[in-house]
Scaffold this active site. Structure first.
Site, PDB file in Angstrom:
ATOM      1  N   ASP A  68       0.890  -1.583   0.512  1.00  0.00           N
ATOM      2  CA  ASP A  68      -0.284  -0.029  -0.429  1.00  0.00           C
ATOM      3  C   ASP A  68       0.760   1.442  -0.180  1.00  0.00           C
ATOM      4  O   ASP A  68       2.499   1.164   0.105  1.00  0.00           O
ATOM      5  CB  ASP A  68      -0.749  -0.065   1.417  1.00  0.00           C
ATOM      6  CG  ASP A  68      -0.246  -0.662   2.451  1.00  0.00           C
ATOM      7  OD1 ASP A  68       0.863  -0.025   2.396  1.00  0.00           O
ATOM      8  OD2 ASP A  68      -0.760  -0.920   3.336  1.00  0.00           O
ATOM      9  N   ASN A 137      -8.071  -2.292  13.574  1.00  0.00           N
ATOM     10  CA  ASN A 137      -9.509  -2.634  13.981  1.00  0.00           C
ATOM     11  C   ASN A 137      -8.754  -3.910  12.486  1.00  0.00           C
ATOM     12  O   ASN A 137      -9.854  -4.343  12.074  1.00  0.00           O
ATOM     13  CB  ASN A 137     -10.051  -1.617  12.947  1.00  0.00           C
ATOM     14  CG  ASN A 137      -9.335  -1.138  11.352  1.00  0.00           C
ATOM     15  OD1 ASN A 137      -8.497  -1.809  11.535  1.00  0.00           O
ATOM     16  ND2 ASN A 137      -9.906  -0.500  10.728  1.00  0.00           N
TER      17      ASN A 137
HETATM   18  C1  GLP Z   1      -0.667   0.441   8.557  1.00  0.00           C
HETATM   19  C2  GLP Z   1      -0.402  -0.137   7.478  1.00  0.00           C
HETATM   20  C3  GLP Z   1      -0.502  -2.147   7.078  1.00  0.00           C
HETATM   21  C4  GLP Z   1       0.086  -2.219   8.757  1.00  0.00           C
HETATM   22  C5  GLP Z   1      -1.269  -1.453  10.455  1.00  0.00           C
HETATM   23  C6  GLP Z   1      -0.222  -1.493  11.783  1.00  0.00           C
HETATM   24  O1  GLP Z   1      -1.770   0.973   8.659  1.00  0.00           O
HETATM   25  N1  GLP Z   1      -1.376   0.467   6.458  1.00  0.00           N
HETATM   26  O2  GLP Z   1      -0.097  -2.687   6.634  1.00  0.00           O
HETATM   27  O3  GLP Z   1      -0.031  -3.783   9.085  1.00  0.00           O
HETATM   28  O4  GLP Z   1      -0.640  -0.144   9.411  1.00  0.00           O
HETATM   29  O5  GLP Z   1       1.188  -1.572  11.179  1.00  0.00           O
HETATM   30  P1  GLP Z   1       1.570  -1.055  12.630  1.00  0.00           P
HETATM   31  O6  GLP Z   1       2.523  -2.424  12.682  1.00  0.00           O
HETATM   32  O7  GLP Z   1       2.846  -0.242  12.979  1.00  0.00           O
HETATM   33  O8  GLP Z   1       0.918  -1.620  13.809  1.00  0.00           O
END
Ligand code: GLP
Length: 252
Positions: A68, A137
């Site tokens: 993404d 979520n």
């Molecule tokens: C972001 C990304 C995800 C990621 C998630 C968790 O929004 N788009 O791909 O897995 O949040 O992030 P983190 O690993 O910092 O908790």
């Protein structure tokens, strides 16, 4: 098949996750990696960079597609996922930047950009290993809770919970992008193998719900219960609820 590998610390968790990647790179040096951003995979990238520096692994013939990218951020913006990938992995290993792919956050025509990225993913000829984090979520990539599982790349309106969670990286909440391009759940699920990384107590509830609760697009990560090969690397904190309810499923 679901395998849950537990670690005592975030660093150890990164090393265990890196083992999953290196096992693939050794058996298939031309592997296609689906890559993720966020704090969850950072320790894994650090370990992979260390191993590449030592000559233990190589990314020379690896291709990558990222999950993404935020809409509106240029690759030079320090919160863009393109910047994150260079900073945490691409600039530290021997990967050819030409073989790395992310959605273009500055694309003027979002519909055309989604199509372009679908074609990029298609041209890989299959993702060997897809790395994932999990949102609070239950989102994977930026596939937010919805009525249906998405298929291909889409333009996503981020939920308030995601905007709030990601605001910690921006100087001001008003600067957090509200939209993103994300590979769809169908594309994620098409990977031969999926590596889900989670750390910290904040993820404990959602991780249990995703892996042992109802399979529903309201919890996008729950789709992983139907994947053919999933490895979860998580630390004890992220596994606290699973360790309470399904201790037999966890391997230390
Ligand atoms: C972001 C990304 C995800 C990621 C998630 C968790 O929004 N788009 O791909 O897995 O949040 O992030 P983190 O690993 O910092 O908790």
């Amino acid at each position: 098949m679901l395998k849950i590998i537990a670690s005592e610390t975030v660093k150890e968790n990164g090393q265990r996750a890196a083992e999953v990647v290196t096992e693939l790179l050794r058996s298939k040096p031309t592997a296609v990696l689906g890559l993720a951003t966020g704090s969850s995979p950072i320790e894994m990238y650090t370990e992979l960079a260390r191993m590449c520096d030592k000559g233990e692994i190589s990314f020379k013939n690896v291709k990558s597609v990222n999950l993404d990218e935020y809409v509106g951020l240029s690759p030079e913006h320090d919160q863009s996922y393109a910047y994150f990938m260079r900073n945490n992995l691409f600039d530290k290993v021997d990967i050819d930047l030409k073989n790395t792919n992310l959605p273009n956050g500055l694309a003027e025509d979002p519909v055309a950009e989604c199509k372009r990225y679908d074609a990029v993913v298609e041209s890989m000829g299959g993702i060997d290993l897809q790395v994932l984090g999990i949102g609070l979520n239950g989102h994977i990539g930026f596939n937010e809770p919805a009525d249906e599982f998405t298929e291909g790349t889409g333009l996503v309106e981020l939920t308030q919970s995601t905007i709030d969670a990601n605001s910690r990286f921006f100087a001001d909440k008003s600067l957090v992008p509200t939209k993103a391009f994300s590979m769809g759940v169908g594309q994620i699920m098409s990977a031969d193998k999926i590596l889900l990384i989670a750390t910290g107590t904040a993820k404990a509830q959602i991780l249990e719900k995703a892996l042992f609760g109802e399979v529903t697009p309201r919890v996008p990560a729950s789709v992983l219960q139907t994947a053919k090969d999933v490895v979860v690397c998580a630390d004890r904190a992220a596994l606290s609820v699973i360790l309470e309810k399904h201790p037999e499923c966890v391997k230390f």
